[in-house]
Scaffold this motif. Structure first.
Motif, mmCIF file in Angstrom:
data_model
loop_
_atom_site.group_PDB
_atom_site.id
_atom_site.type_symbol
_atom_site.label_atom_id
_atom_site.label_comp_id
_atom_site.label_asym_id
_atom_site.label_seq_id
_atom_site.Cartn_x
_atom_site.Cartn_y
_atom_site.Cartn_z
ATOM 1 N N MET A 153 0.818 -1.218 0.000
ATOM 2 C CA MET A 153 0.000 0.000 0.000
ATOM 3 C C MET A 153 0.851 1.267 0.000
ATOM 4 S SD MET A 153 -3.126 1.108 2.495
ATOM 5 C CE MET A 153 -2.227 1.688 3.931
ATOM 6 N N ILE B 38 1.119 5.182 0.605
ATOM 7 C CA ILE B 38 0.437 6.233 1.369
ATOM 8 C C ILE B 38 0.904 7.560 0.784
ATOM 9 C CG2 ILE B 38 0.090 7.254 3.650
ATOM 10 C CD1 ILE B 38 0.782 4.512 4.843
ATOM 11 N N GLY C 144 -11.766 8.472 8.542
ATOM 12 C CA GLY C 144 -10.898 7.744 9.459
ATOM 13 C C GLY C 144 -11.632 7.185 10.670
ATOM 14 N N ILE D 277 -4.903 7.115 13.241
ATOM 15 C CA ILE D 277 -4.336 6.878 11.920
ATOM 16 C C ILE D 277 -3.475 5.607 11.862
ATOM 17 C CG2 ILE D 277 -2.361 8.464 12.208
ATOM 18 C CD1 ILE D 277 -4.484 8.002 9.052
ATOM 19 N N GLU D 278 -2.738 5.337 12.969
ATOM 20 C CA GLU D 278 -1.870 4.140 12.931
ATOM 21 C C GLU D 278 -2.700 2.871 12.745
ATOM 22 O OE1 GLU D 278 1.310 4.186 12.595
ATOM 23 O OE2 GLU D 278 1.192 6.381 12.696
ATOM 24 N N ASP E 141 -5.750 2.731 11.602
ATOM 25 C CA ASP E 141 -6.419 2.786 10.292
ATOM 26 C C ASP E 141 -5.502 2.219 9.207
ATOM 27 O OD1 ASP E 141 -8.606 3.940 11.454
ATOM 28 O OD2 ASP E 141 -8.238 5.957 10.695
ATOM 29 N N ILE E 142 -4.240 2.611 9.255
ATOM 30 C CA ILE E 142 -3.294 2.135 8.233
ATOM 31 C C ILE E 142 -3.169 0.614 8.296
ATOM 32 C CG2 ILE E 142 -0.834 2.145 7.582
ATOM 33 C CD1 ILE E 142 -0.878 5.188 8.206
ATOM 34 N N LYS E 143 -3.113 0.095 9.530
ATOM 35 C CA LYS E 143 -3.037 -1.379 9.674
ATOM 36 C C LYS E 143 -4.253 -2.036 9.041
ATOM 37 C CE LYS E 143 -0.540 -1.628 13.990
ATOM 38 N NZ LYS E 143 -0.869 -1.472 15.391
ATOM 39 N N LEU F 69 -6.219 -0.902 6.721
ATOM 40 C CA LEU F 69 -6.231 -0.752 5.257
ATOM 41 C C LEU F 69 -5.261 -1.729 4.606
ATOM 42 C CD1 LEU F 69 -6.402 3.139 5.131
ATOM 43 C CD2 LEU F 69 -8.204 1.558 4.446
ATOM 44 N N ARG F 70 -4.110 -1.913 5.249
ATOM 45 C CA ARG F 70 -3.152 -2.907 4.709
ATOM 46 C C ARG F 70 -3.772 -4.291 4.743
ATOM 47 N NH1 ARG F 70 1.796 -0.392 4.025
ATOM 48 N NH2 ARG F 70 2.415 1.060 5.657
ATOM 49 N N LEU G 51 -3.538 4.670 -0.202
ATOM 50 C CA LEU G 51 -4.224 5.494 0.794
ATOM 51 C C LEU G 51 -3.874 6.954 0.502
ATOM 52 C CD1 LEU G 51 -5.704 6.306 3.365
ATOM 53 C CD2 LEU G 51 -3.639 5.750 4.662
ATOM 54 N N LEU H 225 -3.943 10.466 1.877
ATOM 55 C CA LEU H 225 -3.990 11.079 3.209
ATOM 56 C C LEU H 225 -3.612 12.549 3.048
ATOM 57 C CD1 LEU H 225 -4.356 9.896 6.105
ATOM 58 C CD2 LEU H 225 -1.889 9.540 6.159
#
Ligand code: AMP
Length: 287
Positions: free
Chosen positions: A6, A8, A36, A80-81, A83-85, A87-88, A95, A97
């Motif tokens: 992914m 970003i 988010g 956000i941390e 969320d990123i996990k 999404l991955r 992503l 952002l």
């Protein structure tokens, strides 16, 4: 391509370049715009976008333009941390952002206003909210240029405003509306549920109960709006922690006008305040 890679990206032009590259290779792009604090409702949209397209793009952007001066922009949940996990995990490819200043440069002065339907329901309680939504979604569509964009039925009014905008302004994409994802007790998932304390969280079940009872009453043959409205208001008023009912009625799903006589497909919708938190929910039924 898989979500393990992914990308970003914070710069609109870089997202545009990345998406354009895929489009030039005839890949379809599924896009899910969010603010988010991702929950299973968001994930259902992301999964559908992932399944139905070659490339899945998500955005996370808390859009200040859609919050009123007395609303919760500052305290809106951010994670956000995590969320990123997530999404991955969903194998999202890109992503977006964006930084606020890159989306709204100084002197920004162009807005999209979808007339009339933006003033109904939540629009009556949140002046300017849907102007902010339509403006940012149009910008995101212009940057990503998706083949399909995914929205939740939970925000039903938002879906018809976006569809109207897409039609009126000749955006070349499909809007896909996904069913509302609920907690085990029926409460529609929402980032704002995090604001509720234990008692309020229990009280919030009244929204889904109210929709179900209204739906049952309509299906049992009641066709007069006033009767259904009385029923809905009685159910909600039975919950002492609700301090305001913004609306609770049956609407035409195209115009969002109340329907005097309930027939055909109708929208049952409700919005209440529990403390400072505004919760909305709706159900589409065929009467
Ligand atoms: P938000 O981050 O609240 O702007 O929501 C981003 C997208 O997720 C919107 O299209 C929402 O309608 C959708 N969404 C939010 N909650 C749910 C839910 N419980 N079920 C399905 N979609 C949802």
């Amino acid at each position: 391509m898989t979500g393990k890679d992914m990308e970003i990206i914070g710069i609109p032009r870089a997202v545009r370049d990345a998406c354009r590259k895929h489009l030039l290779q005839s890949r379809t792009i599924g896009f899910v715009p969010t603010m988010g604090a991702l929950h299973d409702g968001h994930l259902s949209l992301l999964r559908k976008a992932r399944r139905e397209n070659d490339i899945a793009v998500a955005s996370i952007f808390g859009n200040p333009m859609q919050f009123g001066p007395s609303e919760d922009f500052e305290k809106y949940p951010r994670d956000i941390e995590n969320d990123i996990k997530k999404l991955r995990n969903e194998e999202i490819d890109i992503l977006f952002l964006p930084e606020l200043s890159l989306l709204y440069s100084s002197g920004f002065s162009t807005y999209i206003n979808v007339d009339i339907i933006s003033e109904k329901l939540d629009g009556g309680f949140r002046p300017g909210h849907f102007r902010g939504v339509a403006t940012v979604v149009a910008k995101l569509f212009n940057i990503v240029d998706p083949t399909r964009a995914y929205f939740g039925q939970k925000d039903f009014q938002q879906t018809i405003i976006i569809k109207r905008m897409v039609k009126d302004l000749d955006f070349d994409l499909d809007i896909v509306v996904c069913p509302t994802v609920r907690e085990d007790d029926g409460l529609a998932m929402s980032s704002r549920n995090l604001y509720l304390d234990k008692e309020q969280r229990r009280a919030a079940r009244v929204l889904y109960r109210c929709l179900n009872e209204a739906s049952d009453a309509i299906k049992s043959g009641i066709i007069k709006l006033e009767e259904i409205k009385d029923l809905m208001i009685k159910i909600i008023s039975g919950e002492a922690l609700v301090n305001r009912i913004n609306y609770a009625a049956v609407y035409d799903p195209m115009t969002l006008d109340e329907v005097d006589v309930i027939q055909g497909e109708v929208l049952i919708a409700v919005a209440v305040r529990l403390g400072d938190t505004c919760l909305i929910d709706n159900m589409l039924i065929n009467s």
